[in-house]
Design an enzyme around this catalytic site. Structure first.
Site, short mmCIF file in Angstrom:
data_model
loop_
_atom_site.label_atom_id
_atom_site.label_comp_id
_atom_site.label_asym_id
_atom_site.label_seq_id
_atom_site.Cartn_x
_atom_site.Cartn_y
_atom_site.Cartn_z
CB SER A 110 38.18 31.28 40.98
OG SER A 110 37.44 30.56 40.03
CG PHE A 156 35.99 40.38 38.26
CD1 PHE A 156 36.22 41.57 38.94
CD2 PHE A 156 35.89 39.20 39.00
CE1 PHE A 156 36.36 41.58 40.33
CE2 PHE A 156 36.02 39.21 40.38
CZ PHE A 156 36.26 40.41 41.04
CD GLU A 215 40.97 34.32 45.75
OE1 GLU A 215 40.39 33.47 45.05
OE2 GLU A 215 41.86 35.07 45.32
CB CYS A 271 45.55 37.26 42.13
SG CYS A 271 46.88 37.95 41.17
P1 NAD Z 1 36.46 33.12 37.64
O1 NAD Z 1 37.23 31.85 37.82
O2 NAD Z 1 35.05 33.16 38.10
O3 NAD Z 1 36.41 33.49 36.06
C1 NAD Z 1 37.58 33.51 35.28
C2 NAD Z 1 37.20 33.16 33.85
O4 NAD Z 1 36.69 31.83 33.80
C3 NAD Z 1 36.12 34.07 33.27
O5 NAD Z 1 36.49 34.41 31.95
C4 NAD Z 1 34.86 33.23 33.32
O6 NAD Z 1 34.01 33.47 32.22
C5 NAD Z 1 35.37 31.79 33.25
N1 NAD Z 1 34.58 30.86 34.07
C6 NAD Z 1 34.00 31.12 35.27
N2 NAD Z 1 33.39 30.00 35.75
C7 NAD Z 1 33.60 29.02 34.82
C8 NAD Z 1 33.22 27.65 34.74
N3 NAD Z 1 32.52 27.05 35.68
N4 NAD Z 1 33.62 26.96 33.65
C9 NAD Z 1 34.34 27.53 32.67
N5 NAD Z 1 34.70 28.84 32.70
C10 NAD Z 1 34.36 29.58 33.76
O7 NAD Z 1 37.34 34.29 38.28
P2 NAD Z 1 36.91 35.82 38.50
O8 NAD Z 1 35.91 35.88 39.60
O9 NAD Z 1 36.59 36.46 37.20
O10 NAD Z 1 38.30 36.43 38.99
C11 NAD Z 1 38.73 36.41 40.33
C12 NAD Z 1 39.65 35.25 40.60
O11 NAD Z 1 40.78 35.31 39.74
C13 NAD Z 1 40.21 35.26 42.01
O12 NAD Z 1 40.19 33.95 42.49
C14 NAD Z 1 41.64 35.75 41.82
O13 NAD Z 1 42.54 35.35 42.82
C15 NAD Z 1 41.97 35.14 40.51
N6 NAD Z 1 43.09 35.82 39.87
C16 NAD Z 1 44.29 35.19 39.90
C17 NAD Z 1 45.39 35.81 39.35
C18 NAD Z 1 46.74 35.14 39.40
O14 NAD Z 1 47.67 35.67 38.82
N7 NAD Z 1 46.90 34.01 40.05
C19 NAD Z 1 45.27 37.08 38.77
C20 NAD Z 1 44.01 37.69 38.75
C21 NAD Z 1 42.92 37.04 39.31
#
Ligand code: NAD
Length: 511
Positions: A242, A165, A397, A297
């Site tokens: 995440s 997001f 985090e 991130c």
């Molecule tokens: P999230 O893991 O909740 O969601 C990411 C994606 O995965 C979304 O499209 C969501 O629909 C899907 N998803 C969520 N839960 C799932 C599940 N149980 N099974 C399958 N798919 C699932 O992450 P978020 O809250 O949207 O974003 C924030 C996180 O992203 C933070 O941890 C941040 O550090 C990380 N992030 C990392 C980077 C990087 O470059 N390492 C960059 C941006 C964000």
């Protein structure tokens, strides 16, 4: 009163727009949606749209369309594909303000920050425009007498990306322009919390006349992700989100024999040396820890102050962070917008309580920011001093505007603290000492390092090189790694018997 609230909520559900998917070059309603989710403005609680949680049949439609488009798209010359990207760049630039306002409205970050995000999104397209150069292979004549050897790059096939997001505009474009530039077809699953900006991006993509099926958009959540991992028609998966979901995606995609890169969570340390230029260091820390309300991130969430740096730094840091203006990011006068949702706010508040219970001292308390919309999801900048590396709030985090301060006696100890983290996305050092920088750069176990820079997120032309639990895979996002990820290498060894040079025996010949 309660009845009126319920009626209003029902009205909102029926009148707000239900988003479509984009499949085979047209906008289509999801046909297999389990249900719909509300997309809200986190600054006001206003419902902006409804997003379908598409199902397996919708994903299958997208995969079929992407597979069908693949042979003809590969036939399009590399230069013609790059020209489509040049056109995409121009059209995105023309709508950049609209894209930035969409980012702020659905995600909450300030409009200045959203403009910077959209600029970086466009920069990704600019980098991908160089694909006729960057996709070139290599050749060596005469590996044996009259025998040549060459490696060419070919597209991988149908590529899918699953995104988080916090960067609704930029992160999908870490993948999309590189994937299609290399001759692949593409399916995007945006975050269900912020699907609106990619609706705009796909309007722009629709306007450049790509063949139907080259790019596809499937809205939804977990069901679509699970489908992506198991669908035999998808060859490569890119994930950003995440750490637990990154692990699940990495394992699932690898088990199904797909190429995969999975970027996970982070906990980034900022080391402040006693000789740091304090005023500029504070500016860097504040931008890093509280920009995007700490939801990057690459956000710095732990300051490691070395020796007497602590006393020079802390009072001023607390005063300046305390003076930041909190509110709706659409207003130019706001420094810190809301977090993504009320659920995220409650989770962050619980983390602050936990940090205090662990023994950290709250020296700036953002738990109840004044003067904000009560319907919004606000947490003000919060600083916890006297934190120690063993505390959960320092290890895990939080993903909110919460900064811990840990004291170290020496650079050596500071590096030890940084390296104790299971994450290794980014880290920064503030100092004027070249010797300290050299040691830090060499010894630190993190993949992106900033020197007197608070958010050392690389430009599009370099890869985004997280380490440890922040990255699972071999090839990183954007930069040269993107071309490696979105192509397969093929190595051809050849000789011709009528070429004028009598070829030798390939295996046994020696000079
Ligand atoms: P999230 O893991 O909740 O969601 C990411 C994606 O995965 C979304 O499209 C969501 O629909 C899907 N998803 C969520 N839960 C799932 C599940 N149980 N099974 C399958 N798919 C699932 O992450 P978020 O809250 O949207 O974003 C924030 C996180 O992203 C933070 O941890 C941040 O550090 C990380 N992030 C990392 C980077 C990087 O470059 N390492 C960059 C941006 C964000």
């Amino acid at each position: 009163m309660q009845q009126r609230d319920t009626e209003e909520a029902q009205m909102a559900t029926t009148t707000t727009k239900l988003l479509d998917n984009y499949i085979a070059g047209e906008w289509r309603p999801a046909r297999a949606a389990a249900d719909q989710l509300e997309v809200t403005n986190p600054a006001t609680g206003e419902v902006l749209a409804r997003v379908p949680r598409s199902g397996a049949a919708d994903l299958d439609d997208a995969v079929r369309s992407a597979r069908a488009a693949l042979p003809a798209w590969r036939e399009v010359s590399t230069i013609a594909r790059a020209r489509k990207l040049f056109e995409l760049r121009e059209r995105l630039a023309a709508r950049s303000e609209e894209l930035a306002r969409s980012v702020t409205t659905e995600m909450g970050k300030t409009i200045g920050d959203a403009r910077a995000e959209v600029a970086r999104m466009i920069e990704m397209v600019e980098c991908a425009c160089a694909i006729p150069t960057t996709m070139q292979g290599r050749i060596l004549e005469d590996v044996a007498r009259g025998v040549d050897c060459e490696t060419v790059r070919q597209p991988v096939g149908v590529c899918a990306a699953i995104v988080p997001f916090n960067f609704p505009a930029m992160v999908p474009f870490w993948f999309l322009p590189f994937a299609i530039g290399c001759g692949n077809t593409f399916i995007l699953k945006p975050s269900e919390q912020v699907p609106l900006t990619q609706q705009l991006a796909f309007e722009v993509l629709d306007s450049i006349g790509l063949p139907p099926g080259v790019v596809n958009l499937v809205n939804g959540g977990r069901e679509v992700v699970e489908g992506i991992l198991t669908h035999s028609g998808i060859d490569a998966v890119s994930f950003v989100g995440s750490a637990p979901v990154a692990e699940l995606v990495y394992e699932g995609a690898a088990r199904a024999g797909k190429r995969v890169q999975a970027l996970g969570g982070a906990k980034n340390h900022i080391v402040v040396m006693p000789d740091a230029v304090i005023e500029r260091t504070i500016e860097g820390i504040i931008g890093s820890a509280f920009g995007a309300a700490g939801q990057r991130c690459m956000a710095g969430s732990v300051v490691v102050s070395v020796a007497e740096a602590h006393d020079r730094l802390l009072p001023e840091l607390v005063a300046e962070a305390g003076a930041l203006r909190i509110g709706d990011g659409l207003s130019d006068s706001i420094d810190v917008g809301p977090v993504i949702s009320c659920a995220a706010r409650d989770r962050i508040l619980a983390w602050i309580e936990r940090g205090a219970a662990e023994g950290a001292r709250i020296v700036l308390d953002g738990r109840a920011p004044a003067g904000v919309d009560p319907q919004g999801a606000f947490v003000g900048p919060t600083i916890l001093d006297d934190a120690t590396p063993d505390m959960a709030i320092v290890r895990e985090e939080v993903f909110g505007p919460v900064l811990c301060v840990v004291r170290a006696d020496s650079l050596e100890q500071a590096i030890e603290f940084v390296n104790a983290s299971r994450f290794g996305n980014g880290t920064s050092i503030f100092t004027e000492s070249a010797a300290a920088v050299r040691r830090f750069r060499r010894e630190v176990q993190a993949g992106m390092v900033g020197v007197n820079i608070g958010v050392a997120a690389p430009v599009a032309f370099f890869p985004f090189t997280g380490w440890k639990d922040s990255f699972l895979g071999d090839l990183h996002a954007h930069g040269p790694d993107a071309v490696d990820f979105f192509t397969r290498k093929k190595t051809v060894t050849s000789r011709f018997f009528s070429s004028g040079q009598t070829p030798g025996s390939y295996f046994v010949e020696r000079p």
